[in-house]
Scaffold this active site. Sequence first.
Site, short mmCIF file in Angstrom:
data_model
loop_
_atom_site.label_atom_id
_atom_site.label_comp_id
_atom_site.label_asym_id
_atom_site.label_seq_id
_atom_site.Cartn_x
_atom_site.Cartn_y
_atom_site.Cartn_z
N HIS A 72 7.83 2.72 -1.65
CA HIS A 72 8.40 3.68 -2.59
C HIS A 72 8.69 4.96 -1.85
O HIS A 72 7.86 5.45 -1.09
CB HIS A 72 7.40 3.98 -3.72
CG HIS A 72 7.20 2.84 -4.65
ND1 HIS A 72 8.18 2.36 -5.45
CD2 HIS A 72 6.11 2.07 -4.89
CE1 HIS A 72 7.72 1.35 -6.15
NE2 HIS A 72 6.47 1.15 -5.82
N CYS A 106 13.90 3.86 -2.05
CA CYS A 106 14.85 4.70 -2.76
C CYS A 106 15.18 5.90 -1.90
O CYS A 106 14.30 6.46 -1.27
CB CYS A 106 14.23 5.19 -4.08
SG CYS A 106 13.73 3.86 -5.15
#
Lengths: 614, 374
Positions: B146, B188
């Site tokens: 993440h 991301c």
Amino acid sequence: MGLLSDPNRRKALTGLLTRLNTPICIVCYLAGIVWFMGLAFEPFTLRTYMSENAMGSTMVEERFSSGERALSLAKEFDPPSACCGLNGMPVEWLVKAMQSRGLEVFTQSFSRKLPFPDENKERYMVRGTNVYGILRAPRAPRTEALVITAPCSPGNTNNQAVALLLALAQYFRNQIYWAKDIIFLVNEHDLIGTQAWLEGYHHTNITGMEYSPLQGRAGSIQAALSLELSSDVITSLDLVLEGLNGQLPNLDLANLFYAFCQKLGVLCTIQGKLQRNDWDTAEGYTHAAQTMMLMVLKQACGRSWGDHGLFLRYHIEAASVRGINSFRHYKTDATTIGRLLEGMVRKLNNLLERLHQSYFFYLLPSLSRFVSIGYYMPAFGLLAVILLLRALDLWVHLGAPALAAVDGVTEPSSPGVLTVLTPVVISHLTGVALYLLPVHLQEMAVEHFPVSETEAVVLTAIAIYTAGLALPHNTQRLLSGEGTEQGWKVLKLTALLYLAVLLGCTALINFSLGFILAVTLVPITASITPHMPKALYAVVMVLLSPAFTILYCVFIYQELIEAPVSVSEGWMLFLSVISQGILDHALYGSLVYPLLALFIYPCWLMFWNILFWN
Amino acid sequence: MELREFINFPGLTFPGLKITLLKPDIFFKQWYSWYSKIHSSHLESPLEVFHNHVYRLGIPDSHIVLMLADDMACNYRNPKPATVFSHKNMELNVYGDDVEVDYRGYEVTVENFLRVLTGRLPPSTPRSKRLLSDDRSNILIYLTGHGGNGFLKFQDSEEISNMELADAFEQMWQKRRYNELLFIIDTCQGASMYERFYSPNLMALASSQVGEDSLSHQPDLGIGVHLMDKYTFYLLEFLEEVHPASQANMNDLFKVCPQSQCVSTPGHRTDLFQRDPGSVLITDFFGSVRKVEITKDTINLTSPVEPPIKRSGSSDIQIESLTYVDQLPVAEIIHQKPKQKDWHPPDGFILGLWTLILLVFFQTYGIKHLKHIF
């Protein structure tokens, strides 16, 4: 100079405050009410979403298939001879059934003598047995657990839920992906049994229950689900969230339930009401407002509306699922309910931490929309501000006569704290009497009057409440500051601040209770002075006192659940509400009754004293 | 080129048989490719599949540093223990028998990652946990997890920022710990992680630009979690076609997973890289391909190597001899002499205790009694 330390500016500010006090208070009150009612309006609410990452967005494929077997097992569990009503729970049958499914089975016996007989559930001396089986996770250390419970009580055997529990246990036993132990609990005498089990599990004893210690334990409980199915055929599932003292489980649990309802196509309700999509029509808005008001009323009364409510005190997120048969065309079979439970338990199994990402304080106008604390607290804040503004106004007035007394008038300067102390002490003693005497004097009352114990308790409470109204006439002689303007102003200042603190603290813990009390108490307490027409104001004060607030809430609640009652029935309900409140406090530690008796009522009495000041 | 000429080529040194080359187009190449993977907090585990490809293309486990923060294979929730599958059809167990996880669970921290990169590890760290690279090594770093604009999340409690990473790579460059480095990140807003690089010979690929999210590919309904990210999935599909002799170059790698497939826009950075990406083979980083030419001629190595020609008129300029950093100080570990314990003055606690004792002593007996003692 600063705003408040510059005397000119301060005088201007205080002048503004005293001039505009009443208009501001009225505006705040109306704004508070409008804000609260506007909470249910859909554009002001947020859509619910799953906050916990570990519960994820994907769904497992449920494979539970023995719903029909569960139903046939239910019939075995509930033959007339072994029914709960006659011999208590069929403990041996349950123990054998659980053992044959590979669970570690233990029993716990408990007993409790209620302070007075409970007429709603017809019990006084309660004795029962809880049976629970632990499904050990095959590979995990025994550090965490999940609980699935099905209450079984004499009036309501709940046999379908117990049988579904056993079928689930058998299915779960064959899987290897469990990371937490699963406890299947069948408790007797619903809340009392749950309380005994929880106290035994956590080694506490807060309510004076006698129970045998638990032989088997499974680690710290992460979440709990309670299942109540009333019939073989279910058309919808109702979710019950309100717990003891208005505590709510984490919103993620409700989101999880709703997500699975949508996935499996089960009809799900909250407060017994279905969802509606037409929020822009009047009916849609009233529907949402009704759902929210029901939740507010249920939360305010502080009792646990399902077996799950007692788990919340131990920081265990729990919810109750109730199956309802409303004779619809589309029915849900037991396999689907089993799959719903399986899916929920598997998702809870995936958790690595306790549920903490989503909200703990919220209101639900519907299952897919919620109002968080940040949105509903300003409604209460606006009402509390009225009390503070009034107190500030009084403070300014109390400070001002010091300037007017320079022309030689020999008035005693501010009466000081002692004159205030007398009404405060007397009011609180009355409150203590209201708290202690009804339960302790019930035997004496039963001897002298032809009433049952429950009625004796309730009527004693009402009698003490009414007797408090006569106090001002009798205690005036004891007051030394009688007759002075200063006296009642100081008392009112103290009482306003006291009420503000009380309501503020209550609203933080149980917003609904704080808000409902504020709505009725704030207008009268803010505007009360001894110079008003006494008779009219006395009637208004009594009509807005805490006891009548409870009465109104009873009527409103009955209206909202679409079972309106007549005045006499409402009165009987009101009496039973009082007795339930006292019992809840004695049995489970609910705080509503002590709060009302020991704090709110004395505060109201102080204002009653002000009204009759002379 | 004949071998004699090759051996006499100026600039070659022979300490310990490591061949240092100054010109890149010599046929004898010996690349040590290092492959370090970090798998921070995702439940998917594409790196085992990476591991298979990299393994297949020739990099041994001793040259792979694998950091896995979550133990998926042995997690209690895994319905098939000790296996991890990359596809929901469960055709390929990527966990296999020979996966060596070097940093596991709570050992995967930002500090450990940076220490591995820069080589500043305590002397007791085993070889398998070290990045034993030198200045001829090509390193491939693959990160997934993440992330956000400028950071990558480690373990739910830490983050590594793009500046830290850029500084770590600069330290590596100054310590001559890599020849060329390929950095792939699948999180991301991954492109933000390579924005700050400033050391030469770095090439970077990311799965999404700043402001975009990288998406997961497919869920597994047996467990209820997603298996892999889209970018990694298509990257692995691309790698399936790479074999040790393939001539696929970096430009092909940049074309993997366009926006139509990946929803996010993959990005790359080549301005710090000194060669043209079109001439860089995939196997330069993903595999350990050695080009060997076998010759049947014998060569007589009779004359010693001539010392390098001294430049005239610069006798006062010292040419410092280059040595390699002593990455594994074995001598220190094995033949450790007991260190002389220096005498330290007593620290605060002892001082305080003695002061207390003295105070109590004087309190009890009084100062005036002292004169009886002295």
